[in-house]
Design a protein around this motif. Structure first.
Motif, PDB file in Angstrom:
ATOM      1  N   ASN A 252       0.850  -1.186   0.000  1.00  0.00           N
ATOM      2  CA  ASN A 252       0.000   0.000   0.000  1.00  0.00           C
ATOM      3  C   ASN A 252       0.886   1.237   0.000  1.00  0.00           C
ATOM      4  O   ASN A 252       2.084   1.172   0.318  1.00  0.00           O
ATOM      5  CB  ASN A 252      -0.914   0.005   1.231  1.00  0.00           C
ATOM      6  N   GLU A 253       0.321   2.376  -0.354  1.00  0.00           N
ATOM      7  CA  GLU A 253       1.111   3.604  -0.443  1.00  0.00           C
ATOM      8  C   GLU A 253       1.706   3.988   0.910  1.00  0.00           C
ATOM      9  O   GLU A 253       2.853   4.435   0.997  1.00  0.00           O
ATOM     10  CB  GLU A 253       0.248   4.754  -0.967  1.00  0.00           C
ATOM     11  N   ASP A 254       0.950   3.800   1.977  1.00  0.00           N
ATOM     12  CA  ASP A 254       1.387   4.240   3.307  1.00  0.00           C
ATOM     13  C   ASP A 254       1.956   3.119   4.161  1.00  0.00           C
ATOM     14  O   ASP A 254       2.591   3.383   5.190  1.00  0.00           O
ATOM     15  CB  ASP A 254       0.224   4.901   4.062  1.00  0.00           C
ATOM     16  N   ASN A 255       1.723   1.860   3.793  1.00  0.00           N
ATOM     17  CA  ASN A 255       2.231   0.756   4.610  1.00  0.00           C
ATOM     18  C   ASN A 255       2.296  -0.532   3.794  1.00  0.00           C
ATOM     19  O   ASN A 255       1.708  -0.624   2.710  1.00  0.00           O
ATOM     20  CB  ASN A 255       1.352   0.550   5.853  1.00  0.00           C
ATOM     21  N   TRP A 256       3.016  -1.475   4.320  1.00  0.00           N
ATOM     22  CA  TRP A 256       3.076  -2.816   3.745  1.00  0.00           C
ATOM     23  C   TRP A 256       2.575  -3.804   4.795  1.00  0.00           C
ATOM     24  O   TRP A 256       2.933  -3.700   5.975  1.00  0.00           O
ATOM     25  CB  TRP A 256       4.501  -3.197   3.356  1.00  0.00           C
ATOM     26  N   PRO A 282       6.155   0.334   7.707  1.00  0.00           N
ATOM     27  CA  PRO A 282       6.277   1.395   6.698  1.00  0.00           C
ATOM     28  C   PRO A 282       6.788   0.825   5.371  1.00  0.00           C
ATOM     29  O   PRO A 282       7.449  -0.219   5.361  1.00  0.00           O
ATOM     30  CB  PRO A 282       7.303   2.353   7.317  1.00  0.00           C
ATOM     31  N   PRO A 283       6.526   1.499   4.259  1.00  0.00           N
ATOM     32  CA  PRO A 283       7.011   1.032   2.948  1.00  0.00           C
ATOM     33  C   PRO A 283       8.485   1.394   2.750  1.00  0.00           C
ATOM     34  O   PRO A 283       8.832   2.276   1.981  1.00  0.00           O
ATOM     35  CB  PRO A 283       6.113   1.777   1.963  1.00  0.00           C
ATOM     36  N   ASP A 321       8.522   2.720  13.151  1.00  0.00           N
ATOM     37  CA  ASP A 321       8.507   3.778  12.143  1.00  0.00           C
ATOM     38  C   ASP A 321       9.901   3.906  11.550  1.00  0.00           C
ATOM     39  O   ASP A 321      10.806   3.128  11.862  1.00  0.00           O
ATOM     40  CB  ASP A 321       8.013   5.107  12.724  1.00  0.00           C
ATOM     41  N   LYS A 334       9.595  13.845  -0.812  1.00  0.00           N
ATOM     42  CA  LYS A 334       8.912  14.708  -1.774  1.00  0.00           C
ATOM     43  C   LYS A 334       9.421  16.126  -1.579  1.00  0.00           C
ATOM     44  O   LYS A 334       9.434  16.644  -0.455  1.00  0.00           O
ATOM     45  CB  LYS A 334       7.405  14.667  -1.541  1.00  0.00           C
ATOM     46  N   ASN A 339      10.257  13.597  -6.725  1.00  0.00           N
ATOM     47  CA  ASN A 339      10.637  12.443  -5.918  1.00  0.00           C
ATOM     48  C   ASN A 339      12.148  12.407  -5.866  1.00  0.00           C
ATOM     49  O   ASN A 339      12.803  12.185  -6.896  1.00  0.00           O
ATOM     50  CB  ASN A 339      10.117  11.146  -6.537  1.00  0.00           C
ATOM     51  N   TYR A 361       8.633   4.812  -6.952  1.00  0.00           N
ATOM     52  CA  TYR A 361       8.137   6.188  -7.030  1.00  0.00           C
ATOM     53  C   TYR A 361       8.271   6.795  -8.433  1.00  0.00           C
ATOM     54  O   TYR A 361       7.647   7.800  -8.742  1.00  0.00           O
ATOM     55  CB  TYR A 361       8.913   7.079  -6.048  1.00  0.00           C
TER      56      TYR A 361
END
Length: 471
Positions: A252-256, A282-283, A321, A334, A339, A361
């Motif tokens: 996922n964009e915000d987590n795995w 976190p990713p 985190d 960002k 990126n 990204y």
């Protein structure tokens, strides 16, 4: 009587050294252990190692040592008080931790560059670990103290850390042919393998290496990260089955979301234990998946308490985190719609890891700001350059990452043979502040939406300073 007296004097000397070392840099991580070993000798080191009632676990490899050690410390601290050492990974820092900390189990990072400075076989005999954990082994540290260090010598030094173990467990990465071979060759103690066993982790830039058994090129049916993956050889050598495996992953964009299962030998219970957990992290890149697997495997292997294994694993990783990632390591930020990926990549394996993370990204053309190795580090450049060619950036900027500007220009001229758009900035090592400012300026002002900045350069003095320009 003489031995006891020498041990007493060594302990007193180390305490004095601990107080003195706090005055200057190092904060006691290395000097007390050095003083103790010099005064007390080898026998005294063996004697104080026995203060650890449960023994010690050593973590080694080319990449992932510090992160794996940090994660293992978090996990094991759920069960008992431990003595620990990481980042300053020498035998003297291990001795210092044993002397100055409390706990029945030791968790120690131990880096090995070659036989002379790493003395792995000596360390194994003196510390007598109950476990050695291998992360991954790739070509790095080709020059140590100005002397060329052949990769086979470096690899042999890693092997020697566990070769003479007669008790304990080896934890090793089955997806890495080199670390897997260490396990396969060591058949007199238990081996716990970890690896990736799902189809969603694929490295399209993966590299092929020679079989550690016969020297022929391995055949890969899948690459998971660089030279790690599913491999086999005509001689019969092949990837072992993992005892702990990543069974599934959801990106996922915000987590795995990771599904990890295991059936492996626990040292203290002298039997296999099973676990099955789902964690959210976190990713932070495929390489940290391996670091998670290594730390989880080591934890389940060496914890003396079996009742809360699954709960402790979930507690640690569901609350983690990016702060656990060591300074200077690669991350993507960002900045004004761009990126920008930046961080240390002192060998080809590390740069490939960085590129794989950046690949998640990239949407459009890429600019590669490359900080070069030094003179006598052609092997590192060659492995870097293979990754650069595979990612095929639209524009390349070359800046010296070490001391030799002349060698950096030589590397740049090689790159110019394959790429039409290449620029060189010959900023000397003596002007490090200028180099840092220029690198940050180039990334900020890039006309590309995707910029990767990686290669050689000290973790703290260079990469952390570059990152501060984007705060």
């Amino acid at each position: 009587m003489v031995v006891k007296a020498r041990l007493f004097v060594a302990k007193v000397s180390s305490k004095v050294a601990t107080q003195l070392s706090k005055i200057g840099p190092g904060a006691g991580k290395n000097i007390p252990g050095y003083v103790f070993s010099k005064v007390g000798g080898k026998q005294s080191v063996s004697d104080i190692a026995k203060d650890l009632k449960l023994g010690s676990v050593l973590i080694t490899g080319t990449n992932g040592k510090t992160t794996t050690t940090t994660l293992l410390i978090k996990l094991m601290s759920k069960d008992l008080q431990i003595r620990k050492s990481f980042e300053n990974n020498t035998v003297h820092s291990i001795i210092t931790a044993i002397l100055n900390q409390k706990g029945d189990l030791g968790i120690f990072e131990y880096g090995i560059r070659n036989l002379e400075y790493g003395i792995p076989d000596t360390v194994q005999k003196l510390i007598d670990p109950i476990g050695v954990v291998y992360t991954t082994i790739s070509e790095e540290h080709t020059v140590v103290n100005g002397v060329k260090n052949p990769f086979l010598s470096y690899y042999r030094a890693k092997i020697l850390l566990s070769k003479e173990m007669t008790d304990g467990v080896i934890v090793t990465n089955c997806d890495d042919p080199r670390t897997a071979f260490i396990g396969i060759s060591k058949n007199d103690i238990p081996i716990n393998y970890y690896g990736i066993e799902c189809d969603d982790v694929v490295d399209l830039l993966g590299s092929t290496v020679k079989c550690p058994n016969c020297g022929e090129l391995l055949e890969y049916s899948k690459h998971t990260l660089n030279h790690r993956g599913v491999y086999s050889c005509k001689c019969g050598f092949k990837r072992p089955e993992p005892d702990v495996k990543l069974a599934d992953i959801e990106f996922n964009e915000d987590n795995w979301k990771l599904h990890i299962v295991g059936d492996l030998f626990n040292y203290f219970a002298s039997k296999n234990v099973q676990f099955d957990v789902n964690v959210v992290v976190p990713p932070f890149g495929f390489h940290n998946i391996y670091n998670i697997l290594a730390s989880v495997t080591a934890y389940v292997t060496f914890t003396p308490k079996l009742d809360n294994i699954e709960k402790n694993i979930m507690d640690v990783f569901n609350n983690i985190d990016m702060s656990f990632v060591p300074p200077g390591r690669f991350e993507v930020i960002k900045y004004n719609g761009k990126n920008i990926g930046m961080g240390q990549g002192d060998n080809g394996d590390a740069v490939s890891i960085n590129v794989n993370l950046m690949n998640q990204y990239i949407d459009g053309d890429l600019e590669f700001i490359y900080t070069t190795p030094d003179a006598e580090e052609d092997d590192i450049f060659n492995s870097h350059y293979e990754v650069i060619k595979k990612i095929n950036p639209k524009h390349v900027i070359v800046i010296p990452g070490r001391k030799s500007v002349e060698k950096a220009e030589e590397y740049c001229n090689i790159i110019k043979k394959d790429f039409d758009s290449v620029d060189f900035y010959p900023i000397s090592y003596e002007n490090l502040d200028e180099r840092i400012s220029k690198v940050a300026e180039l990334a900020k002002n890039s006309s590309y939406d995707n910029v990767i900045l990686t290669g050689c350069g000290e973790e703290f003095a260079f990469w952390e300073s570059v990152k501060r320009n984007f705060d």
